[in-house]
Design a protein around this motif. Structure first.
Motif, short mmCIF file in Angstrom:
data_model
loop_
_atom_site.label_atom_id
_atom_site.label_comp_id
_atom_site.label_asym_id
_atom_site.label_seq_id
_atom_site.Cartn_x
_atom_site.Cartn_y
_atom_site.Cartn_z
N LYS A 191 -7.25 4.59 12.58
CA LYS A 191 -7.86 4.61 11.25
C LYS A 191 -8.44 5.98 10.89
CE LYS A 191 -9.07 -0.30 11.17
NZ LYS A 191 -10.19 -1.28 11.15
N PRO A 240 0.83 -1.22 0.00
CA PRO A 240 0.00 0.00 0.00
C PRO A 240 0.86 1.26 0.00
CG PRO A 240 0.02 -1.00 2.18
CD PRO A 240 0.71 -1.97 1.27
N GLU A 245 -9.63 -4.18 5.54
CA GLU A 245 -11.04 -4.56 5.44
C GLU A 245 -11.23 -5.79 4.56
OE1 GLU A 245 -12.66 -0.93 3.99
OE2 GLU A 245 -12.80 0.00 5.99
N LYS A 246 -10.29 -6.01 3.63
CA LYS A 246 -10.37 -7.18 2.74
C LYS A 246 -9.59 -8.38 3.30
CE LYS A 246 -10.60 -4.25 -1.40
NZ LYS A 246 -9.87 -3.85 -2.63
N THR A 252 -4.98 5.19 3.22
CA THR A 252 -6.28 4.81 2.67
C THR A 252 -6.21 3.42 2.04
OG1 THR A 252 -6.83 7.12 2.25
CG2 THR A 252 -8.11 5.46 1.07
N GLU A 253 -5.15 3.16 1.26
CA GLU A 253 -4.98 1.85 0.64
C GLU A 253 -4.80 0.77 1.70
OE1 GLU A 253 -2.04 1.51 -2.40
OE2 GLU A 253 -2.66 3.33 -3.44
N SER A 292 -8.09 -0.13 3.36
CA SER A 292 -8.87 -0.94 2.42
C SER A 292 -8.40 -2.39 2.44
CB SER A 292 -8.75 -0.36 1.01
OG SER A 292 -9.40 -1.19 0.06
N MET A 293 -7.09 -2.59 2.51
CA MET A 293 -6.55 -3.96 2.55
C MET A 293 -6.86 -4.64 3.88
SD MET A 293 -2.92 -3.22 0.59
CE MET A 293 -2.40 -4.92 0.43
#
Length: 625
Positions: free
Chosen positions: A515, A479, A490-491, A483-484, A487-488
């Motif tokens: 966060k 990342p 959350e995945k 922000t990236e 997102s990772m």
């Protein structure tokens, strides 16, 4: 039976010019070969610059060699005496410094063996020392070997004009200096006068001190004694050295005096190369076991061994307590490094690693452009492999702001905090980022931390926490932004560090708050907190009792808390732990009840010492312990 009639108690004096980080690495192989063969006490005299001197002082202090003493002479203060001599030899101004030995070495020193650093001994140096008797019997002041090429005959190439010499001349890589006699002959005045005379027509020296000494001997042929060629077998570009010996077993010293060094072409060069490589990779710790001569040399008993003898070998935790006292042989700045004047907000990364983490270095150098101080725990053979790897890497070889410090393997445990302290002690920047080698920083973290230091510079006792995450994937699309990264998370492509096995280690970081945080926020210390932090470089050092796996970082953070450090989490920085095989020490911890029992005992003792040192502010650790 000894092959020479020399008292075991006679101290052999050796003078070497050693300048720069590269030379201080090369000279170690020479030292190993000398000590391997001899039983006599040795006194090394190094003319060295600040870089080499700093390396050699730590090396010899931590090597703890019996009956070996060392003196240092500042090369920087000697330059004025020789810088007026133009020299085209690759050794530069330091290649002329052997001319100064008679003036520089102590007046009470009567004689000394003078050596270049690119030598490998194949015999006892005491046999060479004995040859001083021939010099004295014949009234000579210098002993040296004939040059084993036609350089001084002037027929190497067209229009070749060498300095004057007797016949083929003499090589100055191995010399015997009768210092008292040289001073009586006013050596300094002699070589200066001869140099000034020939510089008029030659303009510069091509072979540094060798040209000047040969010119002196040409004018004063009664000064020298020619030594047997076996004492300086020269592997130069145009060597005639094969005429010197009938079998390689006759040889005493191999001299790699070609700029190509081991790549030079010569008869039997593969045999000579194997001899060199043997000492290059030889375990230097074995030389600590040289049998003492029983002589009164003024070298004191090893205090480390004395302290270890006081330990009770009936103690279940004897191995742990012994490790705390162990001083590991240490070679600072194993590769070239360029010191620079640090700015007020500069931050150096500090980490440690072993051979199995070497693959992290290239990625780390790509992600972190700032200065780094890294301690590597390696054997002598592994250090050679590391050097080759680093020099062949386009990424690592160009980095001159990374200090690589070798701590040589010794003992049963991985000395993690000894390594950290070794790296930390070499930092000249005002701030350090204390991390581990298996973390990759976000791109631009170095620049971000420098700005963070500026904005948080409200007091010296602040620890800036860099949040740690991890991936279970060996290949990761790293990342670029916070922000990236979120997102990772959350995945489930990234996780908070050790969330599944050791959440207490980083729970106080408060990842949920991070966060959405836009500014640094303060967090409180909690039991087992072990964040990765930016702190002033004069921070307390790590406690050496913690080796291998367990509590090595926790204890350090606990002491910072006891000292009144405040912990602030940085909102826009992060590091990511990359997956790797478990370390041997984790396996020991998990499989050995005694290991866990001793770690618990060490933790208890540590906390008791903190309470004694910091009083009321440390009582909370006793309660939690």
């Amino acid at each position: 039976m000894r092959r020479h009639a020399l008292s075991r108690c006679e101290v052999i004096q050796v003078a070497i010019v050693c300048s720069g980080f590269k030379a201080s690495r090369q000279v170690v192989t020479l030292i190993k070969s000398i000590l391997f063969y001899t039983h006599n006490p040795i006194h090394f005299h190094f003319i060295s610059d600040e870089n080499a001197r700093s390396v050699l002082k730590v090396l010899f202090r931590t090597w703890r060699l019996p009956e070996v003493s060392v003196s240092y002479y500042n090369a920087e203060k000697l330059k004025d005496d020789i810088e007026w001599i133009p020299n085209k030899h690759y050794s530069g101004v330091h290649g002329l410094m052997k001319l100064l030995l008679a003036a520089v070495l102590p007046k009470e020193l009567d004689k000394v063996i003078v050596l270049d650093i690119d030598l490998t001994f194949a015999s006892d140096i005491a046999e060479l020392w004995v040859l001083f008797r021939k010099l004295m019997q014949q009234g000579k002041s210098i002993g040296l070997v004939e040059n084993q090429s036609d350089w001084y005959l002037g027929n190497i190439w067209k229009n070749h004009r060498p300095w004057p010499a007797i016949g083929r001349g003499f090589n100055t890589g191995v010399m015997l200096f009768r210092l008292t006699e040289l001073r009586r002959l006013q050596w300094t005045s002699v070589w200066k006068m001869v140099t000034e005379k020939y510089l008029v027509s030659f303009e510069w020296t091509s072979l540094a001190d060798q040209d000047i000494i040969n010119a002196v001997l040409k004018e004063r042929p009664n000064m020298h004694l020619q030594l047997p060629c076996l004492w300086n077998l020269q592997l130069s570009e145009h060597t005639l050295s094969e005429d010197c010996y009938s079998t390689v077993s006759d040889l005493k010293i191999i001299h790699w005096n070609s700029p190509k060094k081991l790549a030079v072409k010569a008869k039997h060069v593969e045999f000579f190369k194997q001899l060199y490589l043997t000492f290059l990779e030889y375990d230097g710790n074995l030389l600590r076991r040289r049998l003492p001569s029983g002589c009164s040399t003024g070298v004191v008993l090893d205090p480390v061994d004395e302290e270890i003898r006081k330990l009770s070998d009936e103690d279940d935790c004897y191995d742990f307590r012994k490790e705390r006292l162990t001083v590991h042989r240490t070679h600072l700045y194993f590769l070239d490094y360029e010191h620079s004047q640090p700015e007020a907000n500069d931050v150096a990364m500090v980490a440690q690693l072993s051979m199995d983490r070497l693959q992290m270095l290239e990625s780390l150098c790509q992600h972190w452009k700032g200065p780094m101080s890294l301690a590597l725990y390696l054997s002598d053979a592994e250090a050679v492999q590391f050097q080759r790897y680093a020099e062949q890497s386009k990424t690592i070889s160009v980095r001159k702001n990374v200090g690589f410090h070798i701590v040589y393997k010794d003992g049963s445990f991985y000395p993690v905090n000894f390594l950290r302290n070794t790296a930390l002690d070499q930092v000249r920047q005002p701030y350090v980022f204390l991390t581990d080698i298996d973390f990759l920083p976000m791109t631009g973290l170095y620049e971000y931390l420098r700005k963070a230091v500026d904005t948080q510079n409200g007091g010296a006792k602040k620890a800036l926490v860099v949040p740690a995450f991890e991936t279970l994937r060996y290949r990761l699309s790293f990342p670029k932004t916070k922000t990236e990264l979120i997102s990772m998370l959350e995945k489930d492509e990234l996780y908070t560090f050790r969330y599944h096995v050791w959440p207490r280690g980083h729970a106080p970081t408060d990842y949920n708050r991070w966060k959405t945080a836009a500014i640094p926020y303060k967090v409180r210390w909690a039991l087992d907190f072990e964040p990765y932090v930016v702190v002033p470089s004069n921070v307390s050092r790590y406690d050496l009792r913690f080796v291998g796996f367990g509590w090595n970082k926790v204890a350090h953070i606990m002491e910072l808390d006891a000292q009144g450090y405040e912990f602030f989490v940085l909102p826009n920085g992060f590091i990511i732990h990359m997956p790797h095989a478990p370390s041997l020490d984790i396996a020991k911890f998990r499989s050995s009840a005694r290991y866990r029992k001793c770690l618990k005992a060490l933790k208890h003792e540590y906390v008791e010492e903190l309470v004694g040192k910091y009083k009321f502010s440390a009582l909370k650790y006793k309660a939690t312990n």
